[in-house]
Design a protein around this motif. Structure first.
Motif, PDB file in Angstrom:
ATOM      1  N   CYS A 213       0.847  -1.200   0.000  1.00 39.62           N
ATOM      2  CA  CYS A 213       0.000   0.000   0.000  1.00 39.62           C
ATOM      3  C   CYS A 213       0.882   1.250   0.000  1.00 39.62           C
ATOM      4  N   TYR A 214       2.142   1.058  -0.349  1.00 43.09           N
ATOM      5  CA  TYR A 214       3.084   2.169  -0.469  1.00 43.09           C
ATOM      6  C   TYR A 214       2.574   3.134  -1.540  1.00 43.09           C
ATOM      7  N   HIS A 215       1.844   2.568  -2.533  1.00 44.31           N
ATOM      8  CA  HIS A 215       1.330   3.390  -3.630  1.00 44.31           C
ATOM      9  C   HIS A 215      -0.096   3.871  -3.380  1.00 44.31           C
ATOM     10  N   CYS A 216      -0.621   3.677  -2.164  1.00 43.81           N
ATOM     11  CA  CYS A 216      -2.054   3.914  -1.956  1.00 43.81           C
ATOM     12  C   CYS A 216      -2.457   5.385  -2.100  1.00 43.81           C
ATOM     13  N   GLY A 217      -1.479   6.292  -2.102  1.00 44.69           N
ATOM     14  CA  GLY A 217      -1.799   7.687  -2.409  1.00 44.69           C
ATOM     15  C   GLY A 217      -2.459   7.823  -3.775  1.00 44.69           C
ATOM     16  N   GLY A 218      -2.251   6.840  -4.620  1.00 41.52           N
ATOM     17  CA  GLY A 218      -2.877   6.828  -5.951  1.00 41.52           C
ATOM     18  C   GLY A 218      -4.320   6.347  -5.925  1.00 41.52           C
ATOM     19  N   HIS A 219      -4.847   6.092  -4.722  1.00 46.55           N
ATOM     20  CA  HIS A 219      -6.223   5.589  -4.598  1.00 46.55           C
ATOM     21  C   HIS A 219      -7.044   6.494  -3.673  1.00 46.55           C
ATOM     22  N   PRO A 220      -7.294   7.755  -4.059  1.00 51.83           N
ATOM     23  CA  PRO A 220      -7.999   8.655  -3.126  1.00 51.83           C
ATOM     24  C   PRO A 220      -9.372   8.150  -2.703  1.00 51.83           C
ATOM     25  N   GLU A 221     -10.088   7.480  -3.579  1.00 45.08           N
ATOM     26  CA  GLU A 221     -11.424   6.978  -3.203  1.00 45.08           C
ATOM     27  C   GLU A 221     -11.296   5.856  -2.166  1.00 45.08           C
ATOM     28  N   LEU A 222     -10.416   4.901  -2.464  1.00 44.73           N
ATOM     29  CA  LEU A 222     -10.246   3.762  -1.558  1.00 44.73           C
ATOM     30  C   LEU A 222      -9.813   4.228  -0.173  1.00 44.73           C
ATOM     31  N   LEU A 223      -8.985   5.275  -0.124  1.00 42.80           N
ATOM     32  CA  LEU A 223      -8.428   5.711   1.152  1.00 42.80           C
ATOM     33  C   LEU A 223      -9.471   6.316   2.082  1.00 42.80           C
ATOM     34  N   ASN A 224     -10.694   6.505   1.606  1.00 41.95           N
ATOM     35  CA  ASN A 224     -11.752   6.906   2.535  1.00 41.95           C
ATOM     36  C   ASN A 224     -11.951   5.841   3.604  1.00 41.95           C
ATOM     37  N   VAL A 225     -11.781   4.581   3.220  1.00 43.82           N
ATOM     38  CA  VAL A 225     -12.063   3.501   4.179  1.00 43.82           C
ATOM     39  C   VAL A 225     -10.883   2.567   4.413  1.00 43.82           C
ATOM     40  N   PHE A 226      -9.914   2.561   3.505  1.00 44.25           N
ATOM     41  CA  PHE A 226      -8.779   1.638   3.634  1.00 44.25           C
ATOM     42  C   PHE A 226      -7.649   2.365   4.361  1.00 44.25           C
ATOM     43  N   PHE A 227      -7.230   1.806   5.475  1.00 44.51           N
ATOM     44  CA  PHE A 227      -6.162   2.457   6.241  1.00 44.51           C
ATOM     45  C   PHE A 227      -4.836   2.316   5.492  1.00 44.51           C
ATOM     46  N   PRO A 228      -4.210   3.437   5.128  1.00 42.09           N
ATOM     47  CA  PRO A 228      -2.961   3.357   4.359  1.00 42.09           C
ATOM     48  C   PRO A 228      -1.772   2.916   5.202  1.00 42.09           C
ATOM     49  N   THR A 229      -2.011   2.662   6.479  1.00 37.16           N
ATOM     50  CA  THR A 229      -0.927   2.164   7.335  1.00 37.16           C
ATOM     51  C   THR A 229      -0.726   0.666   7.145  1.00 37.16           C
ATOM     52  N   TRP A 230      -1.574   0.039   6.311  1.00 36.67           N
ATOM     53  CA  TRP A 230      -1.416  -1.392   6.053  1.00 36.67           C
ATOM     54  C   TRP A 230      -0.006  -1.674   5.516  1.00 36.67           C
ATOM     55  N   GLY A 231       0.623  -2.664   6.058  1.00 36.42           N
ATOM     56  CA  GLY A 231       1.957  -3.030   5.581  1.00 36.42           C
ATOM     57  C   GLY A 231       3.066  -2.528   6.490  1.00 36.42           C
ATOM     58  N   TYR A 232       2.724  -1.586   7.403  1.00 35.37           N
ATOM     59  CA  TYR A 232       3.755  -1.136   8.347  1.00 35.37           C
ATOM     60  C   TYR A 232       3.655  -2.013   9.578  1.00 35.37           C
ATOM     61  N   ILE A 282      -3.666 -14.472   5.680  1.00 39.16           N
ATOM     62  CA  ILE A 282      -5.076 -14.214   5.984  1.00 39.16           C
ATOM     63  C   ILE A 282      -5.161 -13.416   7.274  1.00 39.16           C
ATOM     64  N   GLU A 283      -6.100 -12.491   7.336  1.00 42.06           N
ATOM     65  CA  GLU A 283      -6.321 -11.720   8.557  1.00 42.06           C
ATOM     66  C   GLU A 283      -7.647 -10.982   8.441  1.00 42.06           C
ATOM     67  N   ARG A 284      -8.150 -10.579   9.586  1.00 40.87           N
ATOM     68  CA  ARG A 284      -9.284  -9.687   9.589  1.00 40.87           C
ATOM     69  C   ARG A 284      -8.744  -8.315   9.954  1.00 40.87           C
ATOM     70  N   ASP A 285      -9.287  -7.267   9.344  1.00 43.06           N
ATOM     71  CA  ASP A 285      -8.723  -5.942   9.521  1.00 43.06           C
ATOM     72  C   ASP A 285      -9.865  -4.932   9.619  1.00 43.06           C
ATOM     73  N   ALA A 286      -9.614  -3.840  10.333  1.00 49.41           N
ATOM     74  CA  ALA A 286     -10.640  -2.797  10.458  1.00 49.41           C
ATOM     75  C   ALA A 286     -10.674  -1.938   9.201  1.00 49.41           C
ATOM     76  N   LEU A 287     -11.842  -1.373   8.933  1.00 42.70           N
ATOM     77  CA  LEU A 287     -11.973  -0.351   7.893  1.00 42.70           C
ATOM     78  C   LEU A 287     -12.296   0.973   8.573  1.00 42.70           C
ATOM     79  N   ASP A 288     -11.993   2.071   7.903  1.00 42.01           N
ATOM     80  CA  ASP A 288     -12.182   3.408   8.463  1.00 42.01           C
ATOM     81  C   ASP A 288     -13.657   3.827   8.360  1.00 42.01           C
ATOM     82  N   LEU A 289     -13.987   4.945   8.952  1.00 36.10           N
ATOM     83  CA  LEU A 289     -15.338   5.540   8.952  1.00 36.10           C
ATOM     84  C   LEU A 289     -16.348   4.533   9.507  1.00 36.10           C
ATOM     85  N   ALA A 290     -17.424   4.243   8.779  1.00 32.14           N
ATOM     86  CA  ALA A 290     -18.425   3.317   9.340  1.00 32.14           C
ATOM     87  C   ALA A 290     -17.878   1.896   9.476  1.00 32.14           C
TER      88      ALA A 290
END
Ligand code: FES
Ligand SMILES: [Fe+2]
Length: 438
Positions: A213-232, A282-290
Protein backbone atom coordinates in the motif's frame (compact mmCIF):
# COMPACT_ATOMS: atom_id res chain seq x y z
CA UNK A 1 29.47 -26.11 -44.88
CA UNK A 2 27.08 -23.93 -42.88
CA UNK A 3 24.40 -22.34 -45.01
CA UNK A 4 24.68 -18.55 -45.10
CA UNK A 5 20.88 -18.45 -44.94
CA UNK A 6 20.57 -20.21 -41.57
CA UNK A 7 21.19 -17.98 -38.59
CA UNK A 8 23.28 -19.62 -35.85
CA UNK A 9 21.24 -20.60 -32.81
CA UNK A 10 21.25 -17.71 -30.38
CA UNK A 11 22.97 -18.49 -27.09
CA UNK A 12 21.63 -16.37 -24.26
CA UNK A 13 24.17 -14.13 -22.60
CA UNK A 14 24.61 -14.69 -18.84
CA UNK A 15 22.56 -11.53 -18.34
CA UNK A 16 19.60 -13.14 -20.13
CA UNK A 17 19.93 -16.83 -19.24
CA UNK A 18 16.84 -17.67 -17.16
CA UNK A 19 18.54 -20.34 -15.07
CA UNK A 20 21.45 -18.05 -14.17
CA UNK A 21 19.09 -15.19 -13.35
CA UNK A 22 16.96 -17.45 -11.13
CA UNK A 23 20.03 -18.80 -9.33
CA UNK A 24 21.49 -15.33 -8.80
CA UNK A 25 18.39 -13.42 -7.68
CA UNK A 26 19.22 -11.16 -4.73
CA UNK A 27 16.68 -10.74 -1.95
CA UNK A 28 15.23 -7.33 -1.13
CA UNK A 29 15.08 -5.89 -4.61
CA UNK A 30 12.94 -6.08 -7.73
CA UNK A 31 13.77 -8.64 -10.38
CA UNK A 32 16.02 -8.09 -13.41
CA UNK A 33 14.09 -7.03 -16.50
CA UNK A 34 13.96 -10.40 -18.34
CA UNK A 35 11.75 -11.83 -15.58
CA UNK A 36 9.09 -9.30 -16.53
CA UNK A 37 9.53 -8.77 -20.27
CA UNK A 38 11.02 -11.87 -21.91
CA UNK A 39 9.08 -14.61 -23.67
CA UNK A 40 11.38 -17.22 -22.08
CA UNK A 41 10.28 -16.23 -18.60
CA UNK A 42 6.65 -15.96 -19.66
CA UNK A 43 6.78 -19.55 -20.93
CA UNK A 44 8.60 -20.64 -17.78
CA UNK A 45 5.97 -18.99 -15.60
CA UNK A 46 3.17 -20.84 -17.38
CA UNK A 47 5.02 -24.18 -17.19
CA UNK A 48 6.47 -24.02 -13.70
CA UNK A 49 4.19 -21.66 -11.78
CA UNK A 50 0.74 -21.70 -13.37
CA UNK A 51 0.80 -25.36 -14.35
CA UNK A 52 2.15 -26.65 -11.04
CA UNK A 53 0.53 -24.50 -8.34
CA UNK A 54 -2.99 -24.41 -7.00
CA UNK A 55 -4.78 -21.58 -8.82
CA UNK A 56 -7.88 -19.72 -7.74
CA UNK A 57 -10.13 -19.75 -10.82
CA UNK A 58 -13.76 -19.17 -9.81
CA UNK A 59 -16.32 -19.07 -7.07
CA UNK A 60 -18.99 -21.73 -6.67
CA UNK A 61 -21.50 -18.89 -7.06
CA UNK A 62 -20.49 -18.69 -10.74
CA UNK A 63 -21.63 -22.26 -11.35
CA UNK A 64 -24.61 -22.69 -9.04
CA UNK A 65 -26.55 -25.29 -11.07
CA UNK A 66 -25.70 -28.58 -12.85
CA UNK A 67 -24.42 -27.82 -16.35
CA UNK A 68 -22.98 -24.42 -15.42
CA UNK A 69 -19.36 -23.98 -16.43
CA UNK A 70 -16.51 -21.52 -16.76
CA UNK A 71 -13.39 -21.96 -18.89
CA UNK A 72 -9.97 -20.78 -17.80
CA UNK A 73 -7.39 -20.33 -20.53
CA UNK A 74 -3.75 -19.36 -20.28
CA UNK A 75 -1.10 -19.92 -22.94
CA UNK A 76 -1.99 -23.13 -24.75
CA UNK A 77 -3.90 -24.55 -21.76
CA UNK A 78 -7.63 -24.41 -21.32
CA UNK A 79 -9.64 -25.96 -18.50
CA UNK A 80 -13.37 -26.45 -18.05
CA UNK A 81 -14.65 -26.01 -14.50
CA UNK A 82 -18.22 -27.30 -14.32
CA UNK A 83 -20.91 -28.48 -11.96
CA UNK A 84 -21.95 -32.02 -12.80
CA UNK A 85 -25.41 -33.56 -12.55
CA UNK A 86 -24.72 -34.63 -8.97
CA UNK A 87 -23.83 -31.07 -7.98
CA UNK A 88 -20.10 -31.75 -7.73
CA UNK A 89 -17.55 -29.29 -9.05
CA UNK A 90 -15.38 -30.93 -11.73
CA UNK A 91 -12.46 -29.75 -13.82
CA UNK A 92 -11.44 -31.19 -17.19
CA UNK A 93 -8.89 -30.33 -19.81
CA UNK A 94 -10.78 -28.52 -22.57
CA UNK A 95 -9.43 -30.95 -25.20
CA UNK A 96 -11.50 -33.51 -27.08
CA UNK A 97 -10.41 -37.14 -26.68
CA UNK A 98 -11.07 -37.81 -30.39
CA UNK A 99 -8.64 -35.63 -32.28
CA UNK A 100 -8.03 -32.94 -29.76
CA UNK A 101 -10.29 -30.06 -30.72
CA UNK A 102 -11.00 -27.43 -28.09
CA UNK A 103 -14.48 -28.13 -26.77
CA UNK A 104 -15.96 -25.08 -25.06
CA UNK A 105 -14.96 -21.70 -26.43
CA UNK A 106 -17.05 -19.34 -24.30
CA UNK A 107 -15.65 -18.02 -21.00
CA UNK A 108 -18.80 -19.23 -19.21
CA UNK A 109 -22.20 -20.74 -19.89
CA UNK A 110 -24.60 -23.53 -19.15
CA UNK A 111 -25.02 -26.75 -21.09
CA UNK A 112 -26.54 -30.20 -20.64
CA UNK A 113 -23.59 -31.94 -22.27
CA UNK A 114 -20.25 -30.95 -23.72
CA UNK A 115 -20.46 -31.48 -27.49
CA UNK A 116 -17.37 -31.25 -29.65
CA UNK A 117 -17.93 -29.00 -32.66
CA UNK A 118 -15.72 -31.13 -34.89
CA UNK A 119 -17.31 -34.63 -34.97
CA UNK A 120 -19.87 -34.32 -32.19
CA UNK A 121 -18.30 -36.53 -29.56
CA UNK A 122 -20.45 -35.75 -26.54
CA UNK A 123 -19.40 -35.75 -22.90
CA UNK A 124 -21.31 -35.51 -19.64
CA UNK A 125 -20.44 -32.71 -17.25
CA UNK A 126 -18.60 -35.35 -15.22
CA UNK A 127 -16.28 -35.82 -18.23
CA UNK A 128 -17.50 -39.25 -19.34
CA UNK A 129 -17.86 -39.83 -23.07
CA UNK A 130 -21.54 -40.47 -23.71
CA UNK A 131 -21.73 -40.47 -27.51
CA UNK A 132 -19.32 -41.06 -30.38
CA UNK A 133 -20.98 -41.68 -33.73
CA UNK A 134 -20.00 -44.43 -36.20
CA UNK A 135 -17.20 -46.10 -34.27
CA UNK A 136 -15.87 -49.58 -35.03
CA UNK A 137 -17.40 -52.55 -33.18
CA UNK A 138 -15.83 -52.93 -29.76
CA UNK A 139 -15.19 -49.22 -29.30
CA UNK A 140 -15.11 -48.65 -25.57
CA UNK A 141 -16.42 -45.21 -24.61
CA UNK A 142 -15.21 -45.61 -21.05
CA UNK A 143 -11.62 -45.30 -22.30
CA UNK A 144 -12.19 -41.78 -23.62
CA UNK A 145 -13.35 -39.64 -20.74
CA UNK A 146 -12.05 -36.09 -20.70
CA UNK A 147 -8.71 -35.81 -18.94
CA UNK A 148 -9.47 -34.55 -15.49
CA UNK A 149 -7.76 -31.69 -13.69
CA UNK A 150 -7.36 -31.60 -9.91
CA UNK A 151 -10.03 -29.41 -8.39
CA UNK A 152 -10.64 -28.33 -4.83
CA UNK A 153 -13.33 -26.16 -3.27
CA UNK A 154 -12.72 -24.28 -0.05
CA UNK A 155 -15.63 -22.36 1.49
CA UNK A 156 -17.10 -21.57 -1.92
CA UNK A 157 -13.79 -20.82 -3.69
CA UNK A 158 -12.70 -23.08 -6.55
CA UNK A 159 -9.06 -23.99 -7.07
CA UNK A 160 -7.49 -26.12 -9.78
CA UNK A 161 -4.04 -27.58 -10.29
CA UNK A 162 -2.81 -28.90 -13.64
CA UNK A 163 0.08 -30.89 -12.19
CA UNK A 164 -0.16 -34.68 -11.97
CA UNK A 165 0.81 -34.33 -8.33
CA UNK A 166 -0.41 -31.00 -6.97
CA UNK A 167 1.20 -29.40 -3.92
CA UNK A 168 -0.06 -31.52 -1.02
CA UNK A 169 -0.15 -28.65 1.46
CA UNK A 170 -3.57 -27.53 0.17
CA UNK A 171 -5.17 -29.62 2.95
CA UNK A 172 -3.21 -27.78 5.64
CA UNK A 173 -3.99 -24.43 4.07
CA UNK A 174 -7.69 -25.28 3.77
CA UNK A 175 -7.79 -26.26 7.45
CA UNK A 176 -6.38 -22.84 8.37
CA UNK A 177 -8.36 -20.57 6.05
CA UNK A 178 -11.74 -22.32 6.10
CA UNK A 179 -12.68 -21.14 9.63
CA UNK A 180 -12.00 -17.55 8.52
CA UNK A 181 -14.03 -17.84 5.31
CA UNK A 182 -16.88 -20.17 6.26
CA UNK A 183 -18.87 -17.70 8.42
CA UNK A 184 -19.38 -15.54 5.31
CA UNK A 185 -21.20 -18.33 3.44
CA UNK A 186 -19.68 -17.54 0.08
CA UNK A 187 -20.84 -20.88 -1.33
CA UNK A 188 -24.42 -19.64 -0.90
CA UNK A 189 -23.84 -16.19 -2.40
CA UNK A 190 -24.59 -14.98 -5.92
CA UNK A 191 -22.56 -12.99 -8.42
CA UNK A 192 -23.59 -9.33 -8.51
CA UNK A 193 -20.99 -8.41 -11.10
CA UNK A 194 -17.81 -9.68 -12.72
CA UNK A 195 -15.35 -7.57 -14.68
CA UNK A 196 -12.35 -8.55 -16.81
CA UNK A 197 -9.62 -5.96 -17.04
CA UNK A 198 -6.61 -6.66 -19.25
CA UNK A 199 -3.69 -4.76 -17.78
CA UNK A 200 -0.67 -3.74 -19.86
CA UNK A 201 1.95 -5.36 -17.68
CA UNK A 202 3.48 -8.66 -16.67
CA UNK A 203 1.43 -10.74 -14.24
CA UNK A 204 4.12 -10.46 -11.54
CA UNK A 205 3.84 -6.68 -11.63
CA UNK A 206 0.09 -7.04 -11.06
CA UNK A 207 0.76 -9.25 -8.05
CA UNK A 208 3.54 -7.01 -6.71
CA UNK A 209 1.26 -4.00 -6.97
CA UNK A 210 -1.40 -5.82 -4.97
CA UNK A 211 1.02 -6.71 -2.21
CA UNK A 212 1.79 -3.21 -0.95
CA UNK A 213 0.00 0.00 0.00
CA UNK A 214 3.08 2.17 -0.47
CA UNK A 215 1.33 3.39 -3.63
CA UNK A 216 -2.05 3.91 -1.96
CA UNK A 217 -1.80 7.69 -2.41
CA UNK A 218 -2.88 6.83 -5.95
CA UNK A 219 -6.22 5.59 -4.60
CA UNK A 220 -8.00 8.66 -3.13
CA UNK A 221 -11.42 6.98 -3.20
CA UNK A 222 -10.25 3.76 -1.56
CA UNK A 223 -8.43 5.71 1.15
CA UNK A 224 -11.75 6.91 2.53
CA UNK A 225 -12.06 3.50 4.18
CA UNK A 226 -8.78 1.64 3.63
CA UNK A 227 -6.16 2.46 6.24
CA UNK A 228 -2.96 3.36 4.36
CA UNK A 229 -0.93 2.16 7.33
CA UNK A 230 -1.42 -1.39 6.05
CA UNK A 231 1.96 -3.03 5.58
CA UNK A 232 3.76 -1.14 8.35
CA UNK A 233 4.60 -3.78 10.89
CA UNK A 234 5.86 -1.48 13.64
CA UNK A 235 4.95 2.02 14.78
CA UNK A 236 8.57 3.08 14.29
CA UNK A 237 8.37 2.59 10.55
CA UNK A 238 5.19 4.61 10.09
CA UNK A 239 5.80 7.92 8.31
CA UNK A 240 4.97 11.00 10.42
CA UNK A 241 2.23 12.01 8.00
CA UNK A 242 0.39 8.75 8.76
CA UNK A 243 0.65 9.00 12.57
CA UNK A 244 -2.92 10.37 13.08
CA UNK A 245 -4.31 7.71 10.77
CA UNK A 246 -2.48 5.04 12.71
CA UNK A 247 -4.05 6.22 15.94
CA UNK A 248 -7.47 6.00 14.32
CA UNK A 249 -6.59 2.55 13.00
CA UNK A 250 -5.64 1.35 16.48
CA UNK A 251 -8.92 2.59 17.97
CA UNK A 252 -10.95 1.04 15.14
CA UNK A 253 -9.09 -2.26 15.54
CA UNK A 254 -9.75 -2.40 19.29
CA UNK A 255 -13.47 -1.79 18.74
CA UNK A 256 -13.55 -4.30 15.93
CA UNK A 257 -11.84 -7.01 17.99
CA UNK A 258 -14.65 -6.83 20.55
CA UNK A 259 -17.18 -7.60 17.80
CA UNK A 260 -15.06 -10.35 16.22
CA UNK A 261 -14.55 -11.98 19.62
CA UNK A 262 -18.24 -11.69 20.46
CA UNK A 263 -19.22 -13.34 17.16
CA UNK A 264 -16.49 -15.97 17.23
CA UNK A 265 -14.87 -14.71 14.02
CA UNK A 266 -11.18 -15.62 13.81
CA UNK A 267 -9.03 -12.59 13.11
CA UNK A 268 -5.29 -13.09 13.91
CA UNK A 269 -2.93 -12.52 11.03
CA UNK A 270 -1.42 -15.73 9.68
CA UNK A 271 1.36 -15.22 7.21
CA UNK A 272 2.90 -18.13 5.33
CA UNK A 273 3.48 -16.40 2.01
CA UNK A 274 6.86 -17.84 1.10
CA UNK A 275 7.25 -20.77 3.45
CA UNK A 276 5.11 -23.30 1.60
CA UNK A 277 4.07 -24.13 -2.00
CA UNK A 278 0.53 -22.86 -1.39
CA UNK A 279 1.70 -19.60 0.17
CA UNK A 280 -0.97 -17.46 1.81
CA UNK A 281 -1.78 -14.63 4.17
CA UNK A 282 -5.08 -14.21 5.98
CA UNK A 283 -6.32 -11.72 8.56
CA UNK A 284 -9.28 -9.69 9.59
CA UNK A 285 -8.72 -5.94 9.52
CA UNK A 286 -10.64 -2.80 10.46
CA UNK A 287 -11.97 -0.35 7.89
CA UNK A 288 -12.18 3.41 8.46
CA UNK A 289 -15.34 5.54 8.95
CA UNK A 290 -18.42 3.32 9.34
CA UNK A 291 -16.17 0.28 8.91
CA UNK A 292 -18.80 -1.75 7.10
CA UNK A 293 -17.94 -1.81 3.41
CA UNK A 294 -16.00 -0.37 0.48
CA UNK A 295 -18.08 2.78 0.01
CA UNK A 296 -17.11 6.44 0.36
CA UNK A 297 -18.53 6.69 3.89
CA UNK A 298 -17.81 3.07 4.82
CA UNK A 299 -21.48 2.15 5.23
CA UNK A 300 -22.88 -1.09 3.80
CA UNK A 301 -23.67 -1.10 0.08
CA UNK A 302 -26.17 -3.95 0.33
CA UNK A 303 -29.00 -3.97 2.87
CA UNK A 304 -29.09 -7.77 2.63
CA UNK A 305 -25.95 -8.94 4.35
CA UNK A 306 -24.08 -12.14 3.50
CA UNK A 307 -24.90 -13.74 6.85
CA UNK A 308 -27.19 -13.42 9.86
CA UNK A 309 -24.48 -11.81 11.99
CA UNK A 310 -26.32 -8.74 13.30
CA UNK A 311 -23.40 -6.30 13.12
CA UNK A 312 -22.80 -4.61 9.78
CA UNK A 313 -19.48 -3.40 11.06
CA UNK A 314 -17.19 -6.39 10.58
CA UNK A 315 -14.29 -4.63 8.85
CA UNK A 316 -12.81 -6.81 6.14
CA UNK A 317 -11.52 -10.34 5.89
CA UNK A 318 -8.42 -10.25 3.71
CA UNK A 319 -6.65 -13.16 2.07
CA UNK A 320 -3.67 -13.24 -0.28
CA UNK A 321 -2.79 -16.47 -2.02
CA UNK A 322 0.20 -17.24 -4.23
CA UNK A 323 0.40 -17.06 -7.16
CA UNK A 324 -2.78 -15.42 -8.41
CA UNK A 325 -5.43 -14.25 -5.98
CA UNK A 326 -6.57 -11.94 -3.24
CA UNK A 327 -9.92 -11.16 -1.70
CA UNK A 328 -11.82 -8.88 0.67
CA UNK A 329 -15.01 -9.87 2.47
CA UNK A 330 -17.15 -7.33 4.31
CA UNK A 331 -20.48 -7.95 6.02
CA UNK A 332 -22.48 -7.12 2.89
CA UNK A 333 -20.37 -8.42 0.01
CA UNK A 334 -17.26 -10.29 -1.08
CA UNK A 335 -14.74 -9.13 -3.62
CA UNK A 336 -12.48 -11.69 -5.27
CA UNK A 337 -9.61 -11.12 -7.66
CA UNK A 338 -7.92 -13.65 -9.91
CA UNK A 339 -4.93 -13.01 -12.14
CA UNK A 340 -4.33 -14.88 -15.40
CA UNK A 341 -1.27 -14.21 -17.59
CA UNK A 342 -2.14 -13.39 -21.22
CA UNK A 343 1.28 -12.42 -22.60
CA UNK A 344 4.56 -11.23 -21.15
CA UNK A 345 3.10 -7.71 -21.13
CA UNK A 346 -0.62 -8.47 -20.74
CA UNK A 347 -2.51 -9.79 -17.73
CA UNK A 348 -6.17 -10.49 -17.14
CA UNK A 349 -7.48 -9.33 -13.77
CA UNK A 350 -10.92 -10.77 -13.07
CA UNK A 351 -12.92 -9.13 -10.28
CA UNK A 352 -16.05 -10.77 -8.89
CA UNK A 353 -18.51 -9.15 -6.50
CA UNK A 354 -20.68 -11.55 -4.47
CA UNK A 355 -23.79 -10.62 -2.50
CA UNK A 356 -26.39 -12.66 -0.63
CA UNK A 357 -28.35 -14.92 -2.96
CA UNK A 358 -31.59 -13.15 -2.06
CA UNK A 359 -30.27 -9.60 -2.39
CA UNK A 360 -32.13 -7.83 -5.17
CA UNK A 361 -30.37 -5.32 -7.38
CA UNK A 362 -32.14 -1.96 -7.25
CA UNK A 363 -33.89 -2.94 -4.03
CA UNK A 364 -31.20 -4.11 -1.62
CA UNK A 365 -28.24 -2.60 -3.44
CA UNK A 366 -27.36 -0.24 -6.24
CA UNK A 367 -24.83 -1.95 -8.49
CA UNK A 368 -22.77 1.16 -9.25
CA UNK A 369 -22.62 2.01 -5.57
CA UNK A 370 -21.55 -1.55 -4.73
CA UNK A 371 -18.83 -1.78 -7.35
CA UNK A 372 -17.79 1.82 -7.98
CA UNK A 373 -14.96 2.15 -5.49
CA UNK A 374 -13.11 -0.95 -6.65
CA UNK A 375 -13.77 -0.39 -10.35
CA UNK A 376 -12.08 2.99 -9.93
CA UNK A 377 -9.30 1.46 -7.84
CA UNK A 378 -8.73 -1.33 -10.34
CA UNK A 379 -8.26 1.15 -13.16
CA UNK A 380 -5.83 3.18 -11.05
CA UNK A 381 -3.87 -0.01 -10.34
CA UNK A 382 -3.92 -0.95 -14.02
CA UNK A 383 -2.45 2.46 -14.89
CA UNK A 384 0.32 1.99 -12.31
CA UNK A 385 1.12 -1.51 -13.56
CA UNK A 386 1.37 -0.18 -17.14
CA UNK A 387 3.80 2.53 -16.00
CA UNK A 388 5.90 -0.06 -14.19
CA UNK A 389 6.02 -2.34 -17.22
CA UNK A 390 6.96 0.56 -19.52
CA UNK A 391 9.82 1.63 -17.27
CA UNK A 392 11.13 -1.89 -16.78
CA UNK A 393 11.12 -2.38 -20.57
CA UNK A 394 13.69 0.39 -20.93
CA UNK A 395 17.39 -0.58 -21.18
CA UNK A 396 17.94 1.97 -18.39
CA UNK A 397 16.08 -0.16 -15.83
CA UNK A 398 18.03 -1.75 -13.02
CA UNK A 399 16.45 -3.53 -10.01
CA UNK A 400 15.55 -1.26 -7.09
CA UNK A 401 15.10 -1.84 -3.34
CA UNK A 402 11.91 -2.93 -1.57
CA UNK A 403 11.17 -0.84 1.54
CA UNK A 404 9.88 -2.18 4.88
CA UNK A 405 6.21 -1.72 3.93
CA UNK A 406 6.82 -3.77 0.78
CA UNK A 407 7.58 -6.95 2.73
CA UNK A 408 4.75 -8.81 1.03
CA UNK A 409 6.19 -7.90 -2.37
CA UNK A 410 9.46 -9.46 -1.30
CA UNK A 411 7.54 -12.48 0.03
CA UNK A 412 5.77 -12.90 -3.31
CA UNK A 413 8.99 -12.66 -5.31
CA UNK A 414 10.83 -14.90 -2.86
CA UNK A 415 8.04 -17.49 -3.16
CA UNK A 416 8.15 -17.23 -6.96
CA UNK A 417 11.92 -17.60 -7.23
CA UNK A 418 11.97 -20.39 -4.65
CA UNK A 419 9.32 -22.31 -6.59
CA UNK A 420 11.29 -21.91 -9.82
CA UNK A 421 14.49 -23.09 -8.15
CA UNK A 422 12.79 -26.12 -6.60
CA UNK A 423 10.84 -27.12 -9.69
CA UNK A 424 13.77 -26.62 -12.07
CA UNK A 425 16.37 -28.06 -9.70
CA UNK A 426 18.40 -24.86 -9.73
CA UNK A 427 20.88 -24.52 -6.89
CA UNK A 428 21.30 -21.16 -5.25
CA UNK A 429 24.51 -19.32 -6.12
CA UNK A 430 26.89 -19.20 -3.08
CA UNK A 431 26.94 -15.39 -2.87
CA UNK A 432 23.13 -15.34 -2.99
CA UNK A 433 23.01 -17.87 -0.14
CA UNK A 434 25.48 -15.70 1.79
CA UNK A 435 23.36 -12.59 1.20
CA UNK A 436 20.23 -14.43 2.29
CA UNK A 437 21.75 -15.47 5.59
CA UNK A 438 23.62 -12.24 6.27
S1 FES B 1 -12.04 -33.77 -32.47
FE1 FES B 1 -13.75 -33.79 -31.14
S2 FES B 1 -15.14 -35.10 -32.09
FE2 FES B 1 -13.45 -35.14 -33.41
FE1 LIG C 1 -3.45 -0.36 -5.63
Amino acid sequence: MTSPFVAPKAVPSPAEDPHALIADRLTGESLPAPFYVSQDFFDLDLDEIFSKSWLFVATEAEIPDPGDYVTITFGTRSVIVARDDDGRVRAHHNVCRHRGARLLTEPSGSTGTIVCTYHSWTYGMDGRLEFADAQAPGFDKSCYSLRSVHVRTIAGLVFICLADEPPSDIDEVAAIIEPYLAPHRLAEAKVAKQTDLVEDGNWKLVMENNRECYHCGGHPELLNVFFPTWGYSSTDAIPTRLAPVFERYRRATAEQIEIWDHRGLPYPRIEQLDTRPTGFHIERDALDLAGESFTLDGSAASRRRLTDIPEARLGRLSMHLQPNMWLHVTSDHALLFSVIPVAADKTLVRTTWLVHRDADEGVDYDLDHLTGMWETTNQQDADLVALAHQGISSPAYVPGPYGPSEFQVEAFINWYVTMLRCRLGIPVAPDVADAATA
